[in-house]
Design a protein around this motif. Structure first.
Motif, PDB file in Angstrom:
ATOM      1  N   SER A  85      13.242  -5.166  13.666  1.00 48.77           N
ATOM      2  CA  SER A  85      14.484  -5.899  13.963  1.00 48.77           C
ATOM      3  C   SER A  85      15.706  -5.058  13.642  1.00 48.77           C
ATOM      4  N   VAL A  86      16.606  -4.955  14.603  1.00 47.95           N
ATOM      5  CA  VAL A  86      17.947  -4.456  14.346  1.00 47.95           C
ATOM      6  C   VAL A  86      18.780  -5.658  13.912  1.00 47.95           C
ATOM      7  N   ILE A  87      19.443  -5.520  12.769  1.00 44.37           N
ATOM      8  CA  ILE A  87      20.204  -6.638  12.199  1.00 44.37           C
ATOM      9  C   ILE A  87      21.635  -6.552  12.703  1.00 44.37           C
ATOM     10  N   VAL A  88      21.971  -7.404  13.660  1.00 47.72           N
ATOM     11  CA  VAL A  88      23.305  -7.390  14.237  1.00 47.72           C
ATOM     12  C   VAL A  88      23.747  -8.829  14.483  1.00 47.72           C
ATOM     13  N   GLU A  89      25.005  -9.089  14.203  1.00 47.21           N
ATOM     14  CA  GLU A  89      25.549 -10.434  14.333  1.00 47.21           C
ATOM     15  C   GLU A  89      25.429 -10.934  15.773  1.00 47.21           C
ATOM     16  N   GLY A  90      24.931 -12.145  15.901  1.00 50.33           N
ATOM     17  CA  GLY A  90      24.857 -12.771  17.214  1.00 50.33           C
ATOM     18  C   GLY A  90      23.616 -12.442  18.012  1.00 50.33           C
ATOM     19  N   TYR A  91      22.679 -11.684  17.401  1.00 58.27           N
ATOM     20  CA  TYR A  91      21.469 -11.311  18.138  1.00 58.27           C
ATOM     21  C   TYR A  91      20.248 -11.815  17.384  1.00 58.27           C
ATOM     22  N   PRO A  92      19.311 -12.484  18.069  1.00 59.13           N
ATOM     23  CA  PRO A  92      18.140 -13.044  17.372  1.00 59.13           C
ATOM     24  C   PRO A  92      17.299 -11.957  16.712  1.00 59.13           C
ATOM     25  N   ARG A  93      16.914 -12.188  15.464  1.00 59.39           N
ATOM     26  CA  ARG A  93      16.072 -11.240  14.756  1.00 59.39           C
ATOM     27  C   ARG A  93      14.596 -11.490  15.079  1.00 59.39           C
ATOM     28  N   GLY A  94      13.780 -10.522  14.741  1.00 60.62           N
ATOM     29  CA  GLY A  94      12.345 -10.646  14.950  1.00 60.62           C
ATOM     30  C   GLY A  94      11.882  -9.875  16.159  1.00 60.62           C
ATOM     31  N   ALA A  95      11.320  -8.694  15.933  1.00 64.21           N
ATOM     32  CA  ALA A  95      10.739  -7.874  17.007  1.00 64.21           C
ATOM     33  C   ALA A  95      11.720  -7.677  18.158  1.00 64.21           C
ATOM     34  N   ASN A  96      12.956  -7.272  17.839  1.00 60.34           N
ATOM     35  CA  ASN A  96      13.963  -7.092  18.890  1.00 60.34           C
ATOM     36  C   ASN A  96      14.230  -5.625  19.216  1.00 60.34           C
ATOM     37  N   HIS A  97      13.497  -4.704  18.574  1.00 60.97           N
ATOM     38  CA  HIS A  97      13.720  -3.278  18.824  1.00 60.97           C
ATOM     39  C   HIS A  97      12.402  -2.518  18.763  1.00 60.97           C
ATOM     40  N   GLY A  98      12.134  -1.738  19.813  1.00 61.10           N
ATOM     41  CA  GLY A  98      10.955  -0.892  19.845  1.00 61.10           C
ATOM     42  C   GLY A  98      11.304   0.527  19.451  1.00 61.10           C
ATOM     43  N   SER A  99      10.453   1.162  18.653  1.00 62.19           N
ATOM     44  CA  SER A  99      10.722   2.506  18.178  1.00 62.19           C
ATOM     45  C   SER A  99       9.432   3.332  18.191  1.00 62.19           C
ATOM     46  N   VAL A 100       9.507   4.534  17.626  1.00 58.97           N
ATOM     47  CA  VAL A 100       8.381   5.472  17.666  1.00 58.97           C
ATOM     48  C   VAL A 100       8.236   6.157  16.315  1.00 58.97           C
ATOM     49  N   SER A 160       5.516   8.219  25.084  1.00 56.10           N
ATOM     50  CA  SER A 160       4.630   8.805  26.096  1.00 56.10           C
ATOM     51  C   SER A 160       4.775  10.316  26.166  1.00 56.10           C
ATOM     52  N   LEU A 161       6.005  10.813  26.023  1.00 59.14           N
ATOM     53  CA  LEU A 161       6.217  12.260  26.059  1.00 59.14           C
ATOM     54  C   LEU A 161       5.607  12.928  24.830  1.00 59.14           C
ATOM     55  N   ALA A 162       5.869  12.363  23.655  1.00 60.46           N
ATOM     56  CA  ALA A 162       5.299  12.933  22.434  1.00 60.46           C
ATOM     57  C   ALA A 162       3.771  12.918  22.491  1.00 60.46           C
ATOM     58  N   HIS A 163       3.210  11.817  22.964  1.00 63.19           N
ATOM     59  CA  HIS A 163       1.756  11.696  23.077  1.00 63.19           C
ATOM     60  C   HIS A 163       1.193  12.710  24.071  1.00 63.19           C
ATOM     61  N   ALA A 164       1.871  12.857  25.209  1.00 60.64           N
ATOM     62  CA  ALA A 164       1.403  13.798  26.229  1.00 60.64           C
ATOM     63  C   ALA A 164       1.410  15.236  25.726  1.00 60.64           C
ATOM     64  N   LEU A 165       2.328  15.532  24.811  1.00 61.06           N
ATOM     65  CA  LEU A 165       2.438  16.885  24.266  1.00 61.06           C
ATOM     66  C   LEU A 165       1.466  17.132  23.121  1.00 61.06           C
ATOM     67  N   GLY A 166       0.745  16.079  22.709  1.00 61.82           N
ATOM     68  CA  GLY A 166      -0.274  16.247  21.682  1.00 61.82           C
ATOM     69  C   GLY A 166       0.090  15.775  20.298  1.00 61.82           C
ATOM     70  N   PHE A 167       1.265  15.156  20.131  1.00 56.50           N
ATOM     71  CA  PHE A 167       1.648  14.642  18.814  1.00 56.50           C
ATOM     72  C   PHE A 167       0.913  13.330  18.522  1.00 56.50           C
ATOM     73  N   ASP A 168       0.684  13.075  17.249  1.00 56.46           N
ATOM     74  CA  ASP A 168       0.058  11.833  16.797  1.00 56.46           C
ATOM     75  C   ASP A 168       1.143  10.765  16.722  1.00 56.46           C
ATOM     76  N   ALA A 169       1.448  10.180  17.862  1.00 55.50           N
ATOM     77  CA  ALA A 169       2.558   9.231  17.980  1.00 55.50           C
ATOM     78  C   ALA A 169       2.037   7.810  18.102  1.00 55.50           C
ATOM     79  N   ARG A 170       2.886   6.868  17.681  1.00 54.53           N
ATOM     80  CA  ARG A 170       2.562   5.455  17.877  1.00 54.53           C
ATOM     81  C   ARG A 170       3.855   4.667  18.071  1.00 54.53           C
ATOM     82  N   ARG A 171       3.753   3.561  18.776  1.00 54.04           N
ATOM     83  CA  ARG A 171       4.879   2.658  18.948  1.00 54.04           C
ATOM     84  C   ARG A 171       4.927   1.688  17.779  1.00 54.04           C
ATOM     85  N   ILE A 172       6.146   1.375  17.341  1.00 49.04           N
ATOM     86  CA  ILE A 172       6.334   0.338  16.335  1.00 49.04           C
ATOM     87  C   ILE A 172       7.444  -0.595  16.810  1.00 49.04           C
ATOM     88  N   VAL A 173       7.547  -1.748  16.162  1.00 48.16           N
ATOM     89  CA  VAL A 173       8.564  -2.736  16.520  1.00 48.16           C
ATOM     90  C   VAL A 173       9.151  -3.308  15.233  1.00 48.16           C
TER      91      VAL A 173
END
Length: 292
Positions: A115-130, A100-113
């Motif tokens: 998986s962070v691969i870590v033992e004991g944590y379910p994989r599949g769309a578990n981390h949001g990034s930019v 939201s900050l990058a977008h508000a400042l005028g950058f061509d930003a998008r959200r992506i999703v």
């Protein structure tokens, strides 16, 4: 089960101009970042150094009646809490705010999703990034990774931010990239992140739906976790231990008393005394990130 449909009627959040200016002021960005690589790196370095990855607001929410949505779904809430109390959030809130900050400042930003691969944590769309696109090149701008320099993602080419203890790397794989990152309390244990093409781009509703899912699936519900990336070190407060990773890679681990913990959260991590006093006790035997 909560689905994206539950949040589909929610509008895309917009940061008020006055809030953007207050955030830039606290980030010590005296001028609005230029809409080029230098400006993007200046913005990202300031966010990396000042906004922690933490579950403070979330732990407080879990100790309450839990009748409201999880805290930080709205980027304005994330920034207002940071301005008042120094808190950031887990990946969905702080990267929603980063977008939201990058977008508000005028950058061509998008959200992506992905998986962070870590033992004991379910994989599949578990981390949001930019991701921000400049001159046809995609750059990873992830507030959790806090690498101080954005990471170019050029198809088939490896890349690195090259910043010592803050360094992250992109390794080409068949599905795109694997981003090699590390927890703040170890440079020996990797935390690979694999962006998933079917989640590029995604909207605010999907971020909210995946964040809501963490109420029942997550490492950050039962015990305090705060990680702050500083230019020359990384400090982390976990369930019972405090870690200091120096610029030369030297790791120091201590087990502070409750009084020492509170003092450190205020003096070292920059949290307000008011919010520190509201942090509930850790859940005995609860789930926490491995190694803490």
């Amino acid at each position: 089960m909560t689905t994206r449909t539950t949040f589909s009627a929610i509008r895309e959040p917009v940061l008020a101009p006055g809030l953007v200016e207050r955030v830039l002021t606290k980030l010590e960005l005296r001028q609005r970042p230029t809409l080029d690589l230098a400006g993007l790196n200046a913005l990202y370095a300031a966010v990396s150094a000042n906004i922690p990855f933490d579950n403070v607001q979330k732990r407080i929410w879990f100790a309450g009646p839990q009748t409201t949505p999880l805290p930080g779904g709205d980027p304005s809430e994330v920034f207002n809490n940071w301005l008042q109390h120094g808190t950031g959030g887990t990946c969905w809130p702080i990267n929603g705010a980063m977008y939201s900050l990058a977008h508000a400042l005028g950058f061509d930003a998008r959200r992506i999703v992905g998986s962070v691969i870590v033992e004991g944590y379910p994989r599949g769309a578990n981390h949001g990034s930019v991701v921000v696109t400049l001159d046809g090149i995609n750059y990873l701008v992830d507030a959790w990774m806090a690498s101080f320099k954005v990471l170019p993602l050029i198809s088939g080419k490896p890349s690195s931010t090259g910043h010592g203890i803050h360094d992250i790397r992109a390794v080409p794989i068949e599905s795109g990239f694997e981003i090699i990152t590390y927890p703040g309390f170890s440079r020996e244990q990797t935390l690979p992140f694999r962006p998933e093409l079917e989640y590029d781009p995604v909207d605010h509703a999907l971020f909210l739906a995946r964040y809501d899912r963490t109420k029942t699936v997550g490492f950050f519900n039962d015990a305090i976790f705060v990680c702050r990336h500083l230019p020359d070190s990384i400090i982390t407060m976990g369930r019972k231990s405090k870690f200091h990773l120096a610029a030369d890679g030297t790791l120091t681990k201590t087990e502070p008393t409750e009084a020492e913990r509170k003092t450190s959260l205020i003096q070292d991590f920059g949290l307000s005394q008011e919010i520190v006093e509201k942090i509930p006790p850790n859940v005995p035997g609860g789930v926490a990130p491995p190694g803490l």
